[in-house]
Design a protein around this motif. Structure first.
Motif, PDB file in Angstrom:
ATOM      1  N   ALA A 182      -3.489  15.818 -14.213  1.00  0.00           N
ATOM      2  CA  ALA A 182      -1.661  15.920 -14.701  1.00  0.00           C
ATOM      3  C   ALA A 182      -2.272  17.347 -15.363  1.00  0.00           C
ATOM      4  N   ASP A 183      -1.115  18.227 -14.885  1.00  0.00           N
ATOM      5  CA  ASP A 183      -1.469  19.823 -15.058  1.00  0.00           C
ATOM      6  C   ASP A 183      -0.332  20.587 -16.081  1.00  0.00           C
ATOM      7  N   ARG A 184      -0.107  21.541 -16.252  1.00  0.00           N
ATOM      8  CA  ARG A 184       1.037  21.704 -17.616  1.00  0.00           C
ATOM      9  C   ARG A 184       2.403  21.925 -16.211  1.00  0.00           C
ATOM     10  N   LYS A 185       2.577  21.714 -15.041  1.00  0.00           N
ATOM     11  CA  LYS A 185       3.755  21.951 -14.638  1.00  0.00           C
ATOM     12  C   LYS A 185       3.365  20.191 -13.544  1.00  0.00           C
ATOM     13  N   THR A 186       3.130  19.243 -14.109  1.00  0.00           N
ATOM     14  CA  THR A 186       2.932  17.600 -13.484  1.00  0.00           C
ATOM     15  C   THR A 186       4.882  17.373 -14.679  1.00  0.00           C
ATOM     16  N   THR A 187       5.288  16.915 -13.766  1.00  0.00           N
ATOM     17  CA  THR A 187       6.304  16.264 -14.557  1.00  0.00           C
ATOM     18  C   THR A 187       6.270  14.522 -14.876  1.00  0.00           C
ATOM     19  N   LEU A 188       6.501  13.702 -15.516  1.00  0.00           N
ATOM     20  CA  LEU A 188       6.482  12.621 -15.850  1.00  0.00           C
ATOM     21  C   LEU A 188       7.627  11.994 -15.898  1.00  0.00           C
ATOM     22  N   ILE A 189       7.784  11.109 -15.188  1.00  0.00           N
ATOM     23  CA  ILE A 189       9.399   9.714 -14.994  1.00  0.00           C
ATOM     24  C   ILE A 189       9.056   8.517 -15.615  1.00  0.00           C
ATOM     25  N   ALA A 190       9.573   8.375 -16.585  1.00  0.00           N
ATOM     26  CA  ALA A 190       9.750   7.815 -17.541  1.00  0.00           C
ATOM     27  C   ALA A 190      10.539   6.647 -16.431  1.00  0.00           C
ATOM     28  N   LEU A 191      10.461   5.334 -15.946  1.00  0.00           N
ATOM     29  CA  LEU A 191      11.203   4.267 -14.884  1.00  0.00           C
ATOM     30  C   LEU A 191      11.042   2.651 -16.370  1.00  0.00           C
ATOM     31  N   GLY A 192      11.626   2.512 -17.083  1.00  0.00           N
ATOM     32  CA  GLY A 192      12.082   1.524 -17.601  1.00  0.00           C
ATOM     33  C   GLY A 192      13.383   1.676 -18.470  1.00  0.00           C
ATOM     34  N   GLY A 193      12.985   0.712 -19.976  1.00  0.00           N
ATOM     35  CA  GLY A 193      13.808   0.697 -20.846  1.00  0.00           C
ATOM     36  C   GLY A 193      13.500   1.682 -21.908  1.00  0.00           C
ATOM     37  N   GLY A 194      13.939   1.596 -23.099  1.00  0.00           N
ATOM     38  CA  GLY A 194      13.765   2.175 -23.852  1.00  0.00           C
ATOM     39  C   GLY A 194      12.383   2.563 -24.589  1.00  0.00           C
ATOM     40  N   VAL A 195      11.935   0.703 -24.353  1.00  0.00           N
ATOM     41  CA  VAL A 195      10.389   1.885 -25.064  1.00  0.00           C
ATOM     42  C   VAL A 195       9.532   2.648 -24.190  1.00  0.00           C
ATOM     43  N   ILE A 196       9.938   2.612 -23.358  1.00  0.00           N
ATOM     44  CA  ILE A 196       9.264   3.438 -21.983  1.00  0.00           C
ATOM     45  C   ILE A 196       9.266   4.832 -22.034  1.00  0.00           C
ATOM     46  N   GLY A 197      11.148   4.866 -22.299  1.00  0.00           N
ATOM     47  CA  GLY A 197      11.637   6.005 -22.048  1.00  0.00           C
ATOM     48  C   GLY A 197      11.310   7.011 -23.469  1.00  0.00           C
ATOM     49  N   ASP A 198      10.698   6.201 -24.469  1.00  0.00           N
ATOM     50  CA  ASP A 198      10.126   6.657 -26.388  1.00  0.00           C
ATOM     51  C   ASP A 198       9.066   6.888 -25.709  1.00  0.00           C
ATOM     52  N   MET A 199       8.623   6.305 -25.385  1.00  0.00           N
ATOM     53  CA  MET A 199       6.960   6.830 -24.807  1.00  0.00           C
ATOM     54  C   MET A 199       6.821   7.755 -24.289  1.00  0.00           C
ATOM     55  N   THR A 200       7.079   7.669 -23.137  1.00  0.00           N
ATOM     56  CA  THR A 200       6.847   8.515 -22.221  1.00  0.00           C
ATOM     57  C   THR A 200       7.655  10.448 -22.293  1.00  0.00           C
ATOM     58  N   GLY A 201       8.330  10.324 -22.801  1.00  0.00           N
ATOM     59  CA  GLY A 201       8.993  11.600 -23.663  1.00  0.00           C
ATOM     60  C   GLY A 201       8.195  11.954 -24.601  1.00  0.00           C
ATOM     61  N   PHE A 202       7.567  10.954 -25.486  1.00  0.00           N
ATOM     62  CA  PHE A 202       6.896  12.020 -27.104  1.00  0.00           C
ATOM     63  C   PHE A 202       5.477  12.280 -26.268  1.00  0.00           C
ATOM     64  N   ALA A 203       4.949  11.282 -25.076  1.00  0.00           N
ATOM     65  CA  ALA A 203       3.337  12.068 -24.315  1.00  0.00           C
ATOM     66  C   ALA A 203       3.865  12.584 -23.237  1.00  0.00           C
ATOM     67  N   ALA A 204       5.262  13.565 -22.711  1.00  0.00           N
ATOM     68  CA  ALA A 204       5.058  14.784 -22.621  1.00  0.00           C
ATOM     69  C   ALA A 204       5.605  15.452 -23.118  1.00  0.00           C
ATOM     70  N   ALA A 205       6.419  15.239 -24.310  1.00  0.00           N
ATOM     71  CA  ALA A 205       6.526  16.197 -25.549  1.00  0.00           C
ATOM     72  C   ALA A 205       5.237  16.801 -25.845  1.00  0.00           C
TER      73      ALA A 205
END
Lengths: 361, 361
Positions: B96-119
């Motif tokens: 994955a490179d700097r332009k790869t898009t992450l999609i969080a598919l799930g509830g709050g745990v998936i969203g919080d972790m995916t968002g932090f990984a993306a950050a």
């Protein structure tokens, strides 16, 4: 105190000063304006804490804050998620809150990890950089890049997060091992090469003074390097474009570090050798003249930096460079030199990249 | 498709839309404007991937991107550094490179972790939230709070990082277990209670429709909750002040979650009980009238949420609340209710806090 120079990094509401001078770690007045809360956590390592920990704690004592210290193992090999978590454990263990100030006392590894911990702890607490190596004074403590390594790539996990202040104590360089001094000079050479032909000539003329840890020469090198880097960062804080030029020598250099295992070569050593390789590629592609390449190699040699790359195998180099943060869809981007003070960022034909790799080992 | 509502979160250059409606996960056109690079990494869990993973991958297929999926274990107990690292491993493994898009598919745990990984991945890559639980649709996917838990405190490590878009598919709530539906209703109740007396009355009148997963009622609850939260976040993105009101019920609630061990109670269940406790303390301190407290408790009961706190011991509750992110130098700050739509943030005398804890068990 002796003469102190201050370079300001102009980033609007995230602007901050870099104070440069001798024996600054012990000066309470430099820390006082930047510590708002009731507590401070110093993050340092097993090498630096015995040298400067007490001086810093004595400087903080008159401020009446609760001060705790986290001592991490020393070395790039520990710049990872596990060690980062030791900082979080310590912060939560000492009930650090949103106003606790972190102070990074050490080299680039301590600065990068402490800055990243500050960016993430409770989603952001203030921090101060007290760089104790030449490399961290001229480079890693300026510009807000923080982060940790992943086994598959250097600095892959991190944040852009600016400190409240940088306090660069030239006196701390007296205890720096020669190999680490040379590693710092590598980033000074890089800065001159990419951005300022006049500064590059100054480095050529003063490399022996730098090798000898001469305070006036060191202060000038730190000041000029910080000024140049601060100017680049102020124009492009989040590396949308221009800032990438600071990565000259780093595409090859990061591959060397990751390929050998972090800590085997110092970062600055890998950058030194990486600049030799980037200059070689610049000549092969017709961007740089041979005389300039030789001048660059000569000053790298004069700084006692390695110029021969480790034999990782060409395909391993390519693989490692493809995970570089500048790469897109596997296409490697190189920072190349046109002349001192002028760079370009481009992909390169496979044949020339392989030729550079073959020539470098 | 059915009717779709869009709520815009006004954050200047970080502004983004929240699309709300039935069967949105399968709609290519909703994703297309937000994916700029050549690759996408879906982050989901073992429960949600079999339900909606194929629908999402089919929606992405016409875009011609390289799509990979990371399937994490399900549950709050996995919202930690080790699981986060699985995302980094996968991203680096798939280059994955700097332009790869992450999609969080799930509830709050998936969203919080995916968002932090993306950050953090390469210091920031774009991401899209596709919340599949009511709680994440009304709360955790709005506002840019991302992060992970530490054994000593919930959401202690994280970042403020905004998604490119939120795609809230009401249809996905059809497969939601009753306990998770109730947990989501807890945040809906909280939003009405702190910010909008009219919306609170609407919730009182429609709680059975929400319990019954009635689509029109759910869409209205998601829309009103997102509008209110978006308005608060637009005024105070980084929680300098106002935004803290969204933590009503969370000071006690986080202590319940951490004290029992993450995953024992659902976050929304802990918030439901935490609101009962915060309302009790509000009455004890003379801010809230008893009739309003009873209305709040009644609607929490009607939503099948717990109202009796687990017996952790009063000193353990105090200890856990002292590491709350709102606390300063160990002093706990409570979000209290004055009337529906009006809150205050204050410390509280020990005697009243202990009385609330004693009454709650």
């Amino acid at each position: 105190m002796g003469r102190m120079i201050t370079v300001n990094v102009e980033l609007g509401e995230r602007a901050y000063p870099i104070h440069i001078g001798a024996d600054l770690i012990g000066q309470t007045a430099l820390f006082a304006p930047h510590i708002a809360g009731n507590s401070v956590t110093i993050v340092t390592n097993t090498t630096v804490d015995p040298l400067y920990g007490d001086t810093l704690r004595a400087a903080l004592a008159p401020l009446g804050k609760q001060v705790s210290t986290v001592v991490l193992p020393d070395g790039e090999a520990y710049k990872n998620l596990e060690t980062l978590n030791l900082i979080f454990d310590a912060l939560l263990g000492s009930r650090a809150d949103r106003k606790t100030t972190l102070i990074a006392l050490g080299g680039g590894v301590i600065g990068d990890m402490t800055g990243f911990a500050a960016a993430c702890y409770m989603r952001g607490v203030p921090f101060i950089q007290v760089p104790t190596t030449l490399l961290s004074q001229v480079d890693s403590s300026v510009g807000g890049k923080t982060g940790i390594n992943h086994p598959l790539g250097k600095n892959m996990i991190g944040a852009f997060y600016q400190p409240q202040a940088v306090i660069a104590d030239i006196g701390a360089l007296r205890t720096l091992p020669a190999r680490e001094l040379a590693a710092g000079i590598a980033e000074v050479i890089k800065t001159g090469a990419i951005a300022d032909a006049g500064f590059f000539r100054w480095i050529e003329a003063n490399v022996e003074a730098l090798n000898g840890c001469e305070p006036t020469a060191l202060a000038e090198a730190v000041k000029r390097s910080c000024e140049i880097k601060a100017s680049v960062v102020a124009q492009d804080e989040r590396e949308g474009g221009l800032r990438a030029i600071l990565n000259f020598g780093h595409t090859f250099g990061h591959a060397i570090e990751a390929g050998l295992g972090y800590g085997e070569w110092l970062h600055g050593e890998a950058v030194g050798c990486g600049m030799v390789m980037a200059a070689d590629l610049s000549v092969r592609l017709g961007y740089l003249d041979e005389a300039s390449r030789k001048r660059l190699v000569d000053v790298i040699v004069a700084a006692h930096l390695p110029t021969r790359a480790p034999a990782l195998g060409e395909s391993r180099y390519i693989e490692l460079m493809q995970v570089d943060k500048k790469a897109e869809a596997g296409a490697i981007k190189f920072i190349l030199l046109k002349r001192f003070g002028e760079t370009l960022i481009t992909q390169a034909p496979d044949a020339e990249v392989h030729a550079t790799l073959a020539a470098a080992v």
